[in-house]
Motif scaffolding. Structure first.
Motif, PDB file in Angstrom:
ATOM      1  N   LYS A  94      11.047   2.056 -28.942  1.00  0.00           N
ATOM      2  CA  LYS A  94      11.947   1.273 -29.168  1.00  0.00           C
ATOM      3  C   LYS A  94      13.099   1.940 -28.464  1.00  0.00           C
ATOM      4  CE  LYS A  94      14.824   0.248 -33.345  1.00  0.00           C
ATOM      5  NZ  LYS A  94      14.991   0.255 -34.559  1.00  0.00           N
ATOM      6  N   ASN A  95      13.867   1.152 -27.760  1.00  0.00           N
ATOM      7  CA  ASN A  95      14.940   1.529 -26.884  1.00  0.00           C
ATOM      8  C   ASN A  95      14.385   2.510 -25.728  1.00  0.00           C
ATOM      9  OD1 ASN A  95      16.750  -0.140 -28.231  1.00  0.00           O
ATOM     10  ND2 ASN A  95      17.142   1.341 -29.767  1.00  0.00           N
ATOM     11  N   GLY A  96      13.198   2.661 -25.237  1.00  0.00           N
ATOM     12  CA  GLY A  96      12.819   3.434 -24.388  1.00  0.00           C
ATOM     13  C   GLY A  96      12.077   4.898 -24.915  1.00  0.00           C
TER      14      GLY A  96
ATOM     15  N   ALA B 127      11.899  -4.889 -28.696  1.00  0.00           N
ATOM     16  CA  ALA B 127      12.021  -6.117 -27.725  1.00  0.00           C
ATOM     17  C   ALA B 127      12.942  -6.924 -27.799  1.00  0.00           C
ATOM     18  CB  ALA B 127      10.514  -6.780 -27.889  1.00  0.00           C
ATOM     19  N   THR B 128      14.141  -6.412 -27.711  1.00  0.00           N
ATOM     20  CA  THR B 128      15.371  -7.569 -27.493  1.00  0.00           C
ATOM     21  C   THR B 128      15.631  -7.515 -26.216  1.00  0.00           C
ATOM     22  OG1 THR B 128      16.845  -5.545 -27.698  1.00  0.00           O
ATOM     23  CG2 THR B 128      16.315  -6.628 -29.720  1.00  0.00           C
TER      24      THR B 128
ATOM     25  N   THR C  56      13.591  -0.747 -21.222  1.00  0.00           N
ATOM     26  CA  THR C  56      11.793  -0.747 -21.224  1.00  0.00           C
ATOM     27  C   THR C  56      11.480  -0.604 -19.751  1.00  0.00           C
ATOM     28  OG1 THR C  56      12.029  -2.088 -23.280  1.00  0.00           O
ATOM     29  CG2 THR C  56       9.803  -1.886 -22.197  1.00  0.00           C
ATOM     30  N   LEU C  57      11.864  -1.621 -18.921  1.00  0.00           N
ATOM     31  CA  LEU C  57      11.599  -1.514 -17.610  1.00  0.00           C
ATOM     32  C   LEU C  57      11.535  -0.270 -16.781  1.00  0.00           C
ATOM     33  CD1 LEU C  57      13.058  -4.850 -16.427  1.00  0.00           C
ATOM     34  CD2 LEU C  57      10.652  -4.294 -16.495  1.00  0.00           C
ATOM     35  N   ASP C  58      12.823   0.515 -17.197  1.00  0.00           N
ATOM     36  CA  ASP C  58      12.863   1.830 -16.627  1.00  0.00           C
ATOM     37  C   ASP C  58      12.004   2.718 -17.041  1.00  0.00           C
ATOM     38  OD1 ASP C  58      14.509   3.947 -15.410  1.00  0.00           O
ATOM     39  OD2 ASP C  58      14.948   4.528 -17.456  1.00  0.00           O
ATOM     40  N   MET C  59      11.696   2.727 -18.454  1.00  0.00           N
ATOM     41  CA  MET C  59      10.644   3.493 -19.000  1.00  0.00           C
ATOM     42  C   MET C  59       9.203   3.162 -18.369  1.00  0.00           C
ATOM     43  SD  MET C  59       8.651   3.083 -22.679  1.00  0.00           S
ATOM     44  CE  MET C  59       7.485   2.246 -21.658  1.00  0.00           C
ATOM     45  N   VAL C  60       8.794   2.082 -18.134  1.00  0.00           N
ATOM     46  CA  VAL C  60       7.642   1.758 -17.560  1.00  0.00           C
ATOM     47  C   VAL C  60       7.560   2.262 -16.076  1.00  0.00           C
ATOM     48  CG1 VAL C  60       6.329  -0.404 -16.393  1.00  0.00           C
ATOM     49  CG2 VAL C  60       7.108  -0.606 -18.702  1.00  0.00           C
ATOM     50  N   MET C  61       8.731   2.280 -15.339  1.00  0.00           N
ATOM     51  CA  MET C  61       8.914   2.709 -13.908  1.00  0.00           C
ATOM     52  C   MET C  61       8.527   4.215 -14.296  1.00  0.00           C
ATOM     53  SD  MET C  61       9.943   1.813 -10.843  1.00  0.00           S
ATOM     54  CE  MET C  61      11.217   0.821 -10.663  1.00  0.00           C
ATOM     55  N   ARG C  62       9.041   4.904 -15.114  1.00  0.00           N
ATOM     56  CA  ARG C  62       8.810   6.384 -15.176  1.00  0.00           C
ATOM     57  C   ARG C  62       7.438   6.526 -15.694  1.00  0.00           C
ATOM     58  NH1 ARG C  62      11.656   9.088 -19.007  1.00  0.00           N
ATOM     59  NH2 ARG C  62      12.006   7.115 -20.146  1.00  0.00           N
ATOM     60  N   VAL C  63       6.669   5.838 -16.369  1.00  0.00           N
ATOM     61  CA  VAL C  63       5.344   6.027 -16.683  1.00  0.00           C
ATOM     62  C   VAL C  63       4.681   6.003 -15.482  1.00  0.00           C
ATOM     63  CG1 VAL C  63       3.471   5.326 -18.115  1.00  0.00           C
ATOM     64  CG2 VAL C  63       5.586   5.409 -19.259  1.00  0.00           C
ATOM     65  N   ALA C  64       4.771   4.977 -14.920  1.00  0.00           N
ATOM     66  CA  ALA C  64       4.063   4.573 -13.686  1.00  0.00           C
ATOM     67  C   ALA C  64       4.037   5.590 -12.606  1.00  0.00           C
ATOM     68  CB  ALA C  64       4.171   3.365 -13.081  1.00  0.00           C
ATOM     69  N   GLU C  65       5.472   6.265 -12.654  1.00  0.00           N
ATOM     70  CA  GLU C  65       5.467   7.374 -11.620  1.00  0.00           C
ATOM     71  C   GLU C  65       4.691   8.423 -11.804  1.00  0.00           C
ATOM     72  OE1 GLU C  65       9.977   7.029  -9.950  1.00  0.00           O
ATOM     73  OE2 GLU C  65       9.733   8.294 -11.665  1.00  0.00           O
TER      74      GLU C  65
END
Lengths: 251, 193
Positions: free
Chosen positions: A13-15, A54-55, A62-71
């Motif tokens: 929730k909220n990253g 998911a608002t 969330t996109l920022d979190m996804v990018m940091r996970v992928a990194e």
């Protein structure tokens, strides 16, 4: 041989991770990246991130979190929660998500499955299905399991396979949170009638439940949250026991 | 070290870029022929459908550039498959570097194969320090048949080719960028070729 997969699921929730997490080694248990790295290092085979808020406003976070996970994480991961458009999926994949999972949006507009599969390939489209038994019939539910539909679980699963889903994530709401084992009868029926991988979700409470879902439930992967987050089941020990029970697993 | 990831619009290349970043190498995403030719090492990625990926290569002229590259090239997943003679997916003619054909798994197994499987009969310096039967992450519906250029095999219903090498061209069906520390070792080996 292809191994069975162990899949921790993180609610976001909220990253930030929300469901209680009790990991002693983490500097910040609310940081999905820290938690994901920890899971990768102890042998999780892949991860699922479920954006429970998911608002639209929270999408950038969330996109920022996804990018940091992928990194930082070197195993595959799926992102789900509130995904209903090609543009949103494109953005998630561009940020480094390996797969996306759609649920209610597919029920509301089944053609979305075809469109996503055609554009991005079946391999990255997971259809999540929440279902529970009503008068002995497995009925699909929406919006985190709060809204019942007339859809039959097995018919809906077959339909999304034909529409191009690459994988099914089936959560039994009758089992979720009970810690009494997975819905193995329904899982085995799904696995036998479909020709795409099935992820079992809902009901994990002990190591035997994982053995049962891989053997009796014929599941390809098993997802769990709290038993992993609270250290009730340790992934290295779980995988060792699975191996001893002659289940193909990555050690 | 100048590392270029060929960016022709086919799929998720961020993960590959991040995997090299974890090894301390900044990879450049490019579809510029001059930049590609000037690179020390080249990654040829690919996720998605073969015929549309090949169409994208042709529209940018990369289909003629890639086979003439002299530096080490690593095709990953669909990238490896497009370096073969042909693939059944969309009846696509490939770039013909690897003398083998790509076919669809039959329905005796679940398709796509999705998850971790072992690579064996390892025959290349790409696999230095990698033990036999190491686990790699794979996601694919089509596979390359065995040939004299096969440098790793995997079993999924049948035995098939999970890595290939011909001169400076390497190809892997699995995703080293998603295959934990063993996958990272393979990428490191590629950088050290």
């Amino acid at each position: 041989m292809l191994t069975k997969r162990i899949v921790p699921c993180l609610d976001i929730k909220n990253g930030r991770t929300v469901k209680g997490v009790n990991f002693v080694d983490l500097r910040d248990a609310g940081d999905p990246v820290e938690l994901a790295k920890q899971y990768a290092s102890v042998g999780a085979d892949e991860l699922v991130f479920l954006d429970i808020a998911a608002t639209l406003e929270g999408r950038g976070t969330t996109l920022d979190m996804v990018m940091r996970v992928a990194e930082q994480v070197n195993i595959p991961f799926t992102v789900g929660g509130g995904i209903s458009s090609i543009e949103h999926v494109d953005a998630l994949l561009q940020c480094g998500a390996d797969k996306v999972s759609i649920n209610s949006s597919a029920v509301k507009r089944p053609d979305l499955v075809n469109e996503l599969s055609n554009k991005f390939g079946a391999q990255c489209i997971v259809v999540a299905i929440d279902a529970k038994q009503i008068n002995g019939q497995w009925k699909v539910h929406l919006a985190g399991g709060t809204i019942p539909t007339d859809l039959d679980l097995f018919e809906w699963a077959k339909e999304v396979e034909q529409r191009g889903a690459g994988e099914i994530l089936f959560t039994s709401m009758d089992h979720d949170g009970t810690k009494a084992g997975f819905a193995n009868e329904a899982l085995a029926k799904l696995s036998e009638t479909l020709n795409i991988p099935i992820i079992a979700s809902g009901g994990a409470g002990n190591v035997q439940h994982f053995i049962d879902t891989f053997v009796e439930g014929k599941s390809d992967a098993a997802l769990a949250a709290s038993v992993f987050h609270f250290g009730e089941i340790l992934i290295p020990e779980l995988k060792k026991t699975l191996k001893e029970n002659e289940i193909t697993i990555r050690l | 070290m100048k590392l270029v990831i060929i960016n022709y619009g086919a799929g998720n290349i961020k993960s590959i870029q991040f995997a090299f970043k974890r090894l301390g190498v900044d990879a450049v995403l490019s579809n510029n022929p001059e930049e590609i030719i000037a690179a020390d090492k080249i990654i040829f990625p690919g996720v998605g459908e073969a015929s549309s990926a090949m169409a994208m290569l042709k529209s940018s002229g990369l289909d003629t550039l890639i086979p003439n590259l002299k530096q080490p090239v690593l095709g990953i997943c669909l990238g490896m498959q497009l370096l073969c003679e042909s693939t059944e997916e969309g009846n696509t003619i490939g770039l013909g570097i690897f003398k083998t054909h790509v076919k669809r798994f039959d329905n005796t197994v679940k398709v796509p194969q999705m998850g971790w499987n072992v690579i064996s009969n390892l025959k290349s310096n790409l696999f230095n320090g990698i033990k036999e039967n190491e686990y790699m992450y794979l996601v694919h519906s089509y596979y390359a048949e065995h040939c004299s250029q096969t440098i790793a095999s995997t079993n999924y219903g049948i035995n098939y080719t999970s890595a290939l090498q011909h001169n400076n061209f390497y190809g892997v069906q699995f995703h080293p960028e998603k295959s934990s520390t063993a996958g990272a070792k393979i990428l490191e080996n590629f950088l050290n070729l």
